[in-house]
Design a protein around this motif. Structure first.
Motif, PDB file in Angstrom:
ATOM      1  N   PHE A 139       9.850  12.326  16.882  1.00 30.47           N
ATOM      2  CA  PHE A 139       8.892  11.966  17.928  1.00 30.47           C
ATOM      3  C   PHE A 139       9.139  12.961  19.053  1.00 30.47           C
ATOM      4  N   ILE A 140       8.221  13.904  19.231  1.00 21.98           N
ATOM      5  CA  ILE A 140       8.449  15.062  20.089  1.00 21.98           C
ATOM      6  C   ILE A 140       7.699  14.894  21.408  1.00 21.98           C
ATOM      7  N   VAL A 141       8.430  14.955  22.518  1.00 24.10           N
ATOM      8  CA  VAL A 141       7.849  14.766  23.840  1.00 24.10           C
ATOM      9  C   VAL A 141       7.990  16.072  24.629  1.00 24.10           C
ATOM     10  N   PHE A 142       6.858  16.694  24.947  1.00 19.73           N
ATOM     11  CA  PHE A 142       6.872  17.943  25.705  1.00 19.73           C
ATOM     12  C   PHE A 142       6.839  17.669  27.206  1.00 19.73           C
ATOM     13  N   ASP A 143       7.229  18.692  27.981  1.00 16.64           N
ATOM     14  CA  ASP A 143       7.335  18.554  29.437  1.00 16.64           C
ATOM     15  C   ASP A 143       6.050  18.058  30.093  1.00 16.64           C
ATOM     16  N   ILE A 201       9.095  25.243  21.859  1.00 16.47           N
ATOM     17  CA  ILE A 201       8.309  24.705  20.753  1.00 16.47           C
ATOM     18  C   ILE A 201       8.821  25.235  19.418  1.00 16.47           C
ATOM     19  N   GLU A 202       9.217  26.505  19.377  1.00 18.89           N
ATOM     20  CA  GLU A 202       9.732  27.077  18.127  1.00 18.89           C
ATOM     21  C   GLU A 202      11.009  26.365  17.692  1.00 18.89           C
ATOM     22  N   VAL A 213      11.979  23.229  18.475  1.00 19.71           N
ATOM     23  CA  VAL A 213      11.806  21.829  18.079  1.00 19.71           C
ATOM     24  C   VAL A 213      11.101  21.713  16.732  1.00 19.71           C
ATOM     25  N   ILE A 214      10.197  22.638  16.419  1.00 14.65           N
ATOM     26  CA  ILE A 214       9.565  22.614  15.104  1.00 14.65           C
ATOM     27  C   ILE A 214      10.618  22.807  14.011  1.00 14.65           C
ATOM     28  N   LYS A 215      11.489  23.780  14.222  1.00 12.91           N
ATOM     29  CA  LYS A 215      12.539  24.050  13.236  1.00 12.91           C
ATOM     30  C   LYS A 215      13.454  22.843  13.078  1.00 12.91           C
ATOM     31  N   ARG A 216      13.848  22.240  14.183  1.00 15.87           N
ATOM     32  CA  ARG A 216      14.759  21.094  14.121  1.00 15.87           C
ATOM     33  C   ARG A 216      14.068  19.858  13.557  1.00 15.87           C
ATOM     34  N   ALA A 217      12.816  19.652  13.901  1.00 11.30           N
ATOM     35  CA  ALA A 217      12.086  18.489  13.376  1.00 11.30           C
ATOM     36  C   ALA A 217      11.965  18.557  11.860  1.00 11.30           C
ATOM     37  N   ASN A 218      11.810  19.770  11.331  1.00  7.65           N
ATOM     38  CA  ASN A 218      11.661  19.940   9.882  1.00  7.65           C
ATOM     39  C   ASN A 218      12.987  19.987   9.144  1.00  7.65           C
ATOM     40  N   ALA A 219      14.105  20.036   9.859  1.00 12.53           N
ATOM     41  CA  ALA A 219      15.417  20.147   9.235  1.00 12.53           C
ATOM     42  C   ALA A 219      15.912  18.778   8.774  1.00 12.53           C
ATOM     43  N   THR A 220      15.185  18.185   7.861  1.00 10.06           N
ATOM     44  CA  THR A 220      15.513  16.869   7.317  1.00 10.06           C
ATOM     45  C   THR A 220      15.003  16.785   5.889  1.00 10.06           C
ATOM     46  N   LYS A 221      15.655  15.954   5.099  1.00 12.25           N
ATOM     47  CA  LYS A 221      15.201  15.763   3.718  1.00 12.25           C
ATOM     48  C   LYS A 221      13.944  14.907   3.664  1.00 12.25           C
ATOM     49  N   ASN A 262      -1.983  21.340  18.316  1.00 14.58           N
ATOM     50  CA  ASN A 262      -2.450  21.946  17.066  1.00 14.58           C
ATOM     51  C   ASN A 262      -1.336  22.709  16.363  1.00 14.58           C
ATOM     52  N   THR A 263      -0.548  23.442  17.128  1.00 11.80           N
ATOM     53  CA  THR A 263       0.539  24.219  16.527  1.00 11.80           C
ATOM     54  C   THR A 263       1.560  23.314  15.846  1.00 11.80           C
ATOM     55  N   VAL A 264       1.975  22.269  16.545  1.00 11.89           N
ATOM     56  CA  VAL A 264       2.967  21.359  15.977  1.00 11.89           C
ATOM     57  C   VAL A 264       2.389  20.604  14.791  1.00 11.89           C
TER      58      VAL A 264
END
Length: 493
Positions: free
Chosen positions: A267-271, A405-406, A408-416, A432-434
């Motif tokens: 669950f990603i919360v931007f500034d 953003i780069e 958090v995308i990498k970390r969000a996807n770093a899961t099985k 849109n990017t996320v």
């Protein structure tokens, strides 16, 4: 035991096979427990492989020789609409069973989940008379068309965190397609599904179309997954058990499998997000249904510019989250479903503390009876911690900080896992990017748990495959047949 549980009459505790409630062949039973009091609610018939075999024979006879697959779509639709009406008419009973057997809250179940269940039946009833094939333009002197036919006997293995909702999600599209089925409810929550079986008979569903075998995963569940005369199986639950179901299906008759498994959703919360709204959605996305949700947004990534403000707001909300009697409409937090899950959650909380996360609030069991755990908030969580990697399936919130953003995308996807995700931002380019970058079956932008009967739901990676809800759900219960005939008087012969 609460007064409502103590006085409530539980009407159906046997197996439901070929339109009748029957004892198991062995006569074995097991107890189902009220998680609010840890007291026995009822003794339930325990089905095993031999009972599954009887249920499959009933379902096979109903499919091969019975009326259900041969009814017009209109006729199936009318019966399903009657089923939906009966669900609404018995909403109080269904909600009560969900509370005393599963620890759910009466208000949300009575006024939300039961309604979703009945509307799911209505949605798929509307599809029952619209299943059609296609006419094919062949490249030779052949004309052809396709038929979409019911796949046959289906095995449904239902989880304990939402028996009513999951019953409707699996059974309604299977009925619309013309399938017959054998259903195994979770051993900790059999009562709701048995009451649904009773309603199916009242609705006019023919005998043998719906069969229910209570029991345990290693016996009844394994028998369904491996049965040579079951044509497809659906399972919702843990990734570990999903792998076992898939292996059993492959090792038997190569039956197709649909799996909706675990999640560790970001669950990603931007500034630039609305912080109040983000905190509110984060709270609901983790503590609704005591956190017993595969879609829980349990990895909350907050951009560094608003991290401290967000944590303060979320902490206040977690501390104010009302706990208590599940029948009290003011209660927002009831007991965990079962003792095993209760102990697992407490163990995960201990891991969080030992691995260096900051316990902001909660983390302790409540009271001397019942499987109650305080809503728990951790900060200073890192990606390598157990609470950030493993699905907890309980009221435990982890907050992680990010910069770009780069990153958090990498970390969000770093899961099985890859079931769902959330994005909070006012920037359409960021959204849109996320949305395009997250590897998950759903991305919810400026909202969370946006589940709907018209929206397909399912996972990427080890969160499973196949889709439930939406018209895509019908695909698991249908197969395509091509019929081709020559055009003998064609001038091109």
């Amino acid at each position: 035991m609460s007064s409502k549980a103590a006085t409530h009459e539980i009407k159906f505790t046997k197996l439901f096979i070929n339109g009748e409630f029957v004892d198991s062949i062995s006569g074995n039973t097991f107890e189902t427990i009220d998680p609010a009091t840890e007291e026995v609610l009822a003794t339930v018939a325990e089905g095993r492989a031999e009972d599954v075999d009887l249920a499959v024979k009933a379902a096979r006879e109903a499919f091969d020789n019975g009326p259900w697959p041969r009814l017009s779509g209109e006729a199936r639709r009318k019966i399903m609409l009657k089923f939906a009406d009966l669900i609404d008419e018995n909403a109080d009973e269904l909600a009560t069973l969900e509370v005393i057997d599963g620890g759910k809250l009466f208000g949300p179940v009575r006024y939300f989940e039961v309604g979703i269940s009945s509307e799911t039946f209505r949605y798929f009833a509307g599809a029952a008379d619209k299943i059609r094939g296609a006419t094919l333009k062949m490249s030779s002197n052949i004309q052809a068309y396709t038929l979409r036919e019911p796949i046959g006997v289906v095995g449904h293995i239902i989880p304990w965190n939402g028996p009513a909702y999951m019953f409707a999600t699996k059974v309604a599209p299977a009925l619309a397609a013309g399938c017959t089925m054998v259903i195994k409810p979770a051993e900790t929550t059999p009562l709701t599904v048995l009451f649904f079986a009773h309603l199916s008979k009242l609705a006019g569903v023919p005998d043998g179309v719906i069969n229910v075998v209570n029991g345990f995963g290693k016996t009844a569940g394994a028998a369904i997954s491996s049965h040579m005369d079951i044509d497809a199986v659906t399972f919702t639950g843990s990734t570990e058990v999903g792998r076992t179901v898939m292996h059993a299906a492959a090792a038997s008759n190569l039956k197709p499998v649909s799996l909706e498994l675990g999640g560790k959703s970001p669950f990603i919360v931007f500034d630039d997000a609305d912080v109040d709204k983000a905190a509110e959605l984060a709270l609901m996305g983790n503590l609704m249904n005591k956190g017993e949700m595969c879609v829980a947004g349990s990895r909350i990534f907050v951009q560094e510019g608003i991290y401290d403000v967000f944590v303060k707001k979320l902490e206040a909300m977690v501390k104010a989250w009302p706990m208590g009697d599940p029948f009290d409409l003011a209660t927002r937090h009831g007991p965990q479903n079962n003792k095993q899950q209760y102990e697992k959650i407490l163990s995960c909380i201990e891991h969080g503390k030992k691995e260096g996360a900051t316990l902001v609030t909660g983390g302790k069991p409540i009271g001397k009876k019942g499987y109650y755990i305080e809503p728990t908030l951790f900060t200073d969580v890192t990606d390598d911690m157990t609470i950030a990697k493993e699905e907890i399936f309980g009221p435990v919130i982890s907050v992680l900080k990010f910069k770009t953003i780069e990153e958090v995308i990498k970390r969000a996807n770093a899961t099985k896992y890859g079931l769902t995700s959330g994005v909070m931002t006012k920037n359409i380019d960021t959204a849109n990017t996320v949305s395009r970058s997250i590897r998950a079956g759903a991305v919810w932008v400026n909202c969370y748990i946006a589940l709907d009967r018209d929206a397909p739901h399912g996972g990427y990676k080890m969160s499973g495959f196949g889709r439930e809800q939406g018209l895509e759900a019908l695909e698991h219960y249908l197969q395509v047949k091509t019929v081709a005939t020559p055009i003998y008087d064609s001038p091109w012969l």
